[in-house]
Design a protein around this motif. Sequence first.
Motif, mmCIF file in Angstrom:
data_model
loop_
_atom_site.group_PDB
_atom_site.id
_atom_site.type_symbol
_atom_site.label_atom_id
_atom_site.label_comp_id
_atom_site.label_asym_id
_atom_site.label_seq_id
_atom_site.Cartn_x
_atom_site.Cartn_y
_atom_site.Cartn_z
ATOM 1 N N TYR A 150 0.835 -1.203 0.000
ATOM 2 C CA TYR A 150 0.000 0.000 0.000
ATOM 3 C C TYR A 150 0.867 1.250 0.000
ATOM 4 O O TYR A 150 0.602 2.206 -0.731
ATOM 5 C CB TYR A 150 -0.950 0.007 1.206
ATOM 6 N N THR A 151 1.910 1.241 0.811
ATOM 7 C CA THR A 151 2.777 2.417 0.877
ATOM 8 C C THR A 151 3.438 2.683 -0.464
ATOM 9 O O THR A 151 3.505 3.816 -0.942
ATOM 10 C CB THR A 151 3.851 2.217 1.961
ATOM 11 N N ALA A 152 3.922 1.601 -1.105
ATOM 12 C CA ALA A 152 4.561 1.762 -2.417
ATOM 13 C C ALA A 152 3.577 2.356 -3.410
ATOM 14 O O ALA A 152 3.898 3.304 -4.138
ATOM 15 C CB ALA A 152 5.081 0.413 -2.919
ATOM 16 N N LEU A 153 2.349 1.817 -3.418
ATOM 17 C CA LEU A 153 1.332 2.334 -4.341
ATOM 18 C C LEU A 153 1.057 3.807 -4.066
ATOM 19 O O LEU A 153 0.939 4.616 -4.994
ATOM 20 C CB LEU A 153 0.028 1.535 -4.173
ATOM 21 N N ASN A 154 0.996 4.135 -2.793
ATOM 22 C CA ASN A 154 0.681 5.492 -2.386
ATOM 23 C C ASN A 154 1.805 6.460 -2.766
ATOM 24 O O ASN A 154 1.557 7.542 -3.305
ATOM 25 C CB ASN A 154 0.449 5.514 -0.870
ATOM 26 N N VAL A 155 3.044 6.035 -2.491
ATOM 27 C CA VAL A 155 4.189 6.899 -2.791
ATOM 28 C C VAL A 155 4.273 7.168 -4.289
ATOM 29 O O VAL A 155 4.456 8.298 -4.738
ATOM 30 C CB VAL A 155 5.496 6.245 -2.274
ATOM 31 N N VAL A 156 4.105 6.107 -5.070
ATOM 32 C CA VAL A 156 4.224 6.255 -6.521
ATOM 33 C C VAL A 156 3.171 7.214 -7.058
ATOM 34 O O VAL A 156 3.487 8.151 -7.797
ATOM 35 C CB VAL A 156 4.083 4.885 -7.213
ATOM 36 N N THR A 157 1.917 6.988 -6.698
ATOM 37 C CA THR A 157 0.869 7.859 -7.243
ATOM 38 C C THR A 157 1.033 9.294 -6.741
ATOM 39 O O THR A 157 0.877 10.234 -7.495
ATOM 40 C CB THR A 157 -0.538 7.343 -6.872
ATOM 41 N N ARG A 158 1.381 9.447 -5.457
ATOM 42 C CA ARG A 158 1.508 10.794 -4.930
ATOM 43 C C ARG A 158 2.657 11.546 -5.585
ATOM 44 O O ARG A 158 2.534 12.712 -5.914
ATOM 45 C CB ARG A 158 1.705 10.761 -3.415
ATOM 46 N N GLU A 159 3.813 10.830 -5.798
ATOM 47 C CA GLU A 159 4.948 11.502 -6.449
ATOM 48 C C GLU A 159 4.585 11.967 -7.855
ATOM 49 O O GLU A 159 5.206 12.858 -8.403
ATOM 50 C CB GLU A 159 6.173 10.571 -6.485
ATOM 51 N N LEU A 160 3.607 11.305 -8.452
ATOM 52 C CA LEU A 160 3.141 11.718 -9.774
ATOM 53 C C LEU A 160 2.046 12.776 -9.668
ATOM 54 O O LEU A 160 1.467 13.183 -10.678
ATOM 55 C CB LEU A 160 2.629 10.505 -10.550
ATOM 56 N N GLY A 161 1.750 13.180 -8.429
ATOM 57 C CA GLY A 161 0.725 14.200 -8.236
ATOM 58 C C GLY A 161 -0.682 13.682 -8.481
ATOM 59 O O GLY A 161 -1.570 14.437 -8.887
ATOM 60 N N MET A 162 -0.870 12.382 -8.258
ATOM 61 C CA MET A 162 -2.177 11.801 -8.550
ATOM 62 C C MET A 162 -2.793 11.203 -7.290
ATOM 63 O O MET A 162 -2.103 10.901 -6.326
ATOM 64 C CB MET A 162 -2.020 10.677 -9.581
ATOM 65 N N SER A 163 -4.089 10.988 -7.364
ATOM 66 C CA SER A 163 -4.778 10.242 -6.312
ATOM 67 C C SER A 163 -5.218 8.916 -6.912
ATOM 68 O O SER A 163 -5.347 8.772 -8.132
ATOM 69 C CB SER A 163 -5.985 11.047 -5.816
ATOM 70 N N PHE A 164 -5.449 7.905 -6.026
ATOM 71 C CA PHE A 164 -5.903 6.607 -6.528
ATOM 72 C C PHE A 164 -7.182 6.739 -7.353
ATOM 73 O O PHE A 164 -7.426 5.976 -8.274
ATOM 74 C CB PHE A 164 -6.153 5.644 -5.363
ATOM 75 N N HIS A 165 -7.984 7.743 -6.988
ATOM 76 C CA HIS A 165 -9.270 7.897 -7.669
ATOM 77 C C HIS A 165 -9.116 8.391 -9.100
ATOM 78 O O HIS A 165 -10.043 8.307 -9.892
ATOM 79 C CB HIS A 165 -10.185 8.814 -6.853
ATOM 80 N N ASP A 166 -7.912 8.903 -9.424
ATOM 81 C CA ASP A 166 -7.652 9.339 -10.800
ATOM 82 C C ASP A 166 -7.415 8.151 -11.735
ATOM 83 O O ASP A 166 -7.391 8.318 -12.952
ATOM 84 C CB ASP A 166 -6.397 10.227 -10.855
ATOM 85 N N LEU A 167 -7.190 6.969 -11.162
ATOM 86 C CA LEU A 167 -6.842 5.817 -12.003
ATOM 87 C C LEU A 167 -8.070 5.283 -12.725
ATOM 88 O O LEU A 167 -9.133 5.101 -12.117
ATOM 89 C CB LEU A 167 -6.236 4.703 -11.149
ATOM 90 N N ALA A 168 -7.908 5.031 -14.022
ATOM 91 C CA ALA A 168 -9.016 4.486 -14.799
ATOM 92 C C ALA A 168 -9.191 2.997 -14.506
ATOM 93 O O ALA A 168 -10.314 2.505 -14.423
ATOM 94 C CB ALA A 168 -8.758 4.692 -16.293
ATOM 95 N N GLU A 169 -8.086 2.308 -14.346
ATOM 96 C CA GLU A 169 -8.145 0.875 -14.057
ATOM 97 C C GLU A 169 -7.034 0.490 -13.099
ATOM 98 O O GLU A 169 -5.951 1.089 -13.117
ATOM 99 C CB GLU A 169 -7.996 0.044 -15.347
ATOM 100 N N PHE A 170 -7.316 -0.505 -12.302
ATOM 101 C CA PHE A 170 -6.328 -1.020 -11.365
ATOM 102 C C PHE A 170 -6.186 -2.512 -11.666
ATOM 103 O O PHE A 170 -7.054 -3.322 -11.357
ATOM 104 C CB PHE A 170 -6.809 -0.799 -9.926
ATOM 105 N N ASN A 171 -5.069 -2.864 -12.325
ATOM 106 C CA ASN A 171 -4.881 -4.239 -12.788
ATOM 107 C C ASN A 171 -4.055 -5.049 -11.802
ATOM 108 O O ASN A 171 -3.006 -4.601 -11.338
ATOM 109 C CB ASN A 171 -4.144 -4.231 -14.137
#
Lengths: 514, 514
Positions: A401-422
């Motif tokens: 979870y932390t890795a997912l969070n760090v990656v998306t946040r460093e890209l300036g995104m929120s999980f809710h911005d993702l169109a798909e989660f594979n």
Amino acid sequence: MGDPLVKKYFLKLVPPSEEDPAADLERVIRGLAEACPEGFPKGFDVPLSVAAKIPAVLRESRFEITVTVSFSDATRIIDAEPGDTSSRSFGLSIDLGTTNVVGVLLDLAEGRQLGELSEVNPQIAHGEDILNRIHYCLIKGNLEELQRQAAGCINSIALRLAEAAGIGVDDIYCVSVSGNTTMAHLFLGLDPYNICRAPYVPVANHFGFFRAADLGLDINPEGAAYVLPNVGSYVGGDVLAGVLVSGMHERSEVSLMVDVGTNAEIVIGNSDWLLVCAGAAGPALEGGVVKFGMRAMPGAIERIKINPETLRPEYSVIGGQGMKPKGMCGSALIDLLAELFLKGLIDGRGKFVEPHKPGVRETDGLREYVVVPAEDAYAGEDIVFTEADIDNLVRTKAAMYTALNVVTRELGMSFHDLAEFNLAGTFGAYIAADKAVAIGMVPDIELSKYRLLGNSSLKGACKALLSREAVNEVERIASRITYKELNVSTDFMSEFRAAMFLPHTDASLFPNIV
Amino acid sequence: MGDPLVKKYFLKLVPPSEEDPAADLERVIRGLAEACPEGFPKGFDVPLSVAAKIPAVLRESRFEITVTVSFSDATRIIDAEPGDTSSRSFGLSIDLGTTNVVGVLLDLAEGRQLGELSEVNPQIAHGEDILNRIHYCLIKGNLEELQRQAAGCINSIALRLAEAAGIGVDDIYCVSVSGNTTMAHLFLGLDPYNICRAPYVPVANHFGFFRAADLGLDINPEGAAYVLPNVGSYVGGDVLAGVLVSGMHERSEVSLMVDVGTNAEIVIGNSDWLLVCAGAAGPALEGGVVKFGMRAMPGAIERIKINPETLRPEYSVIGGQGMKPKGMCGSALIDLLAELFLKGLIDGRGKFVEPHKPGVRETDGLREYVVVPAEDAYAGEDIVFTEADIDNLVRTKAAMYTALNVVTRELGMSFHDLAEFNLAGTFGAYIAADKAVAIGMVPDIELSKYRLLGNSSLKGACKALLSREAVNEVERIASRITYKELNVSTDFMSEFRAAMFLPHTDASLFPNIV
């Protein structure tokens, strides 16, 4: 019917005459050009062994022959047979896993799957994990042994699938192989030594096509072998195959893919950009870390529910009804952790609540939940899930979870911005998304955005075999994807600690669970 | 320094670091692209054996390595060595003749010839001429034997030349081979059966590049072999090599080339068009037909003059001063026929004039000229030139002249329209043009237009090795040249009869002779 890597053409040629004394090979190539309205790439490569048999094949069949063309690095005529054999064109796709090697036999003329088969990777005798095998290669001759073992395993799968389908291994003209960087190196006989040492350099990233016989593969003598590319030491062809299968590289919206295996590789991006990073997330899911954890094989519990009335588990076992359980695979562990939490047997810290609910007991000072009593278990001993197991699993989910969070946040995104989660990889194929959300392993977003790609490494290898365009795609993915080191800063550590709670210390992140 | 088929590059690479963790192979390819300002073609092919050794070579030499690149069908990295070995890059050119195999060792870095060597083609044990060898191949296994013999002969030449030059055969990275259509087929193990049967179809015309090891050649393990193309059954790579060496395919003026071997192939054309036809011209020049005729080898008389005072012959022998003559090779036969005619010992019909001049005698009713008395001859018997020999030689020269005349006339040209008249092939290398004109074998045009190309088959093979552009050229020549059947009509036969006179029944055709 698509554009498979190998295609057969039945040609009715006019025999040579004084008016048309073209050389045999030129006659065949002319016939090919006429048989294919879209036209062939200029220039055919013809191995000597095929050129040498063409005169006899032409004359024994009154110039009506079937020619097999391989569209690999070059356009190559790899076989010539008398008469019309154009329907006998087969290929083998391989997921070369560290533990299991899975093969699919494909009818390339029909684009149809004929059979699937899995064998344990015989290299396992020289180490369960990648690191052991890399160390094994330090001794001269051992790399060659591992190479032969990989090829031998593929040959065994090819033979068994061919026999089951009633074809010969000679009718298999192409093999596509997908695996992690180390497995690809071992299969090709390339020294993996520098893969596990800073600065983590593989011998090669793009492998391309080989003559299968040169790799020790017993398929058609001039058959081809394609090995999917990798991106550095951490991101193998298996991960790139997942990207290919997900289609995220073609969409304008940003999607994410997690390949949950021994490590968890995270790919995020769209048709414009692709980023990949590797976190150490998986070990607890692989067996060895959790007391009764095991790989997904016959005897493993794969699904668990806890009955809300009795609080006793209901489970299904790989291998079917009669099979007594031996342990639990990754998907079952996630199910169980989620169910224990959702049904109130454990609290957010992963501790069994007091007083103990039914099925919970304390043995030698350690609290545990009895999943299968001794009389129902394969080994005749209780299958249990201990507080220590829970702790390991919580660490794993927190890391992911932390890795997912760090990656998306460093890209300036929120999980809710993702169109798909594979979800891809060995575990991704079986994980129940709702349970993974429940324990806070993956974010609490609309469940409909979750997609299980199944064995995407194998599916990607199949795609490559059935389409030259897919080969180009996966090579392009390898070229454009950027590897990003996960920034393990103090922030990361404090976030990691915050994630070590079910589902999370910040309950607002999981509104649908809490 | 041109563009040889194989080139070595010394690269000083920066070792991998965290900032630059590129894969080993990618590092090498990047270095190559930087080392070569003109830029490399996109994409490198790297055989597994080379990829496998690159990591160790890089690290044992602190990333200063020499990479060997072959520019063949693909741009291929065929070797990697520690340190700077860029000056050790060699190639072998082969004229694969039916009788003799001649090799030249070339320094590809310097474009310099290091040695030349000839061996008798060991296939000769299975037939002196092409037809016998084709028949020999009817029995299973024999084609493979002839293939091995050709490769073995080339290996022997390679080893001897390498030893003499103080290099290893592993330093030889490329072999180019030029021969007639049948010899090329036998060398490649391709069935020659249909070459000698109507409608005279070879297996292939364009052969291109092979891995030398696949042909049984013992040079560098990943070294390449290039076989010059042919045009149908009659026109081999040896003839096309002649065109390449003559340069007639690049000139706007029309030139002619005769390849005088067992047959006489005539090529005529310019940069716009090229025509080739094959006539049966040569047998009398090859030995066997003329009593004391023999191949050009040690012991053969190669040059003859008749002393105008004594009318006795003065000659030179291949092998030098001490060598006693065994017979006469083609160039000597032409010299002798011309001298006998020019010095008035024979008349225009090829008959010895009455009364006999010195040296002429009659033995068993057959008139003959004594060239070498028994005491000076190797075998201790008189070397003579009989009226029957003269007759055979006159037939040969008449056939060639008629063929030349028919070809140029059918194109609406006169001999005087030709910019150059090239003599190529085994005999073309030695023929004295003025003598060939004197007997009416070739037309009476300005002697300065005659050019002796020497062993143009060998020279063409050398050119190909030293230049990728030459390879493209000879492949283009093969594609654009048109084969034309010589029209053996009633006209041809009457012209042939008219040419059976020295120099010709129509003396006006040879104003400088008569």
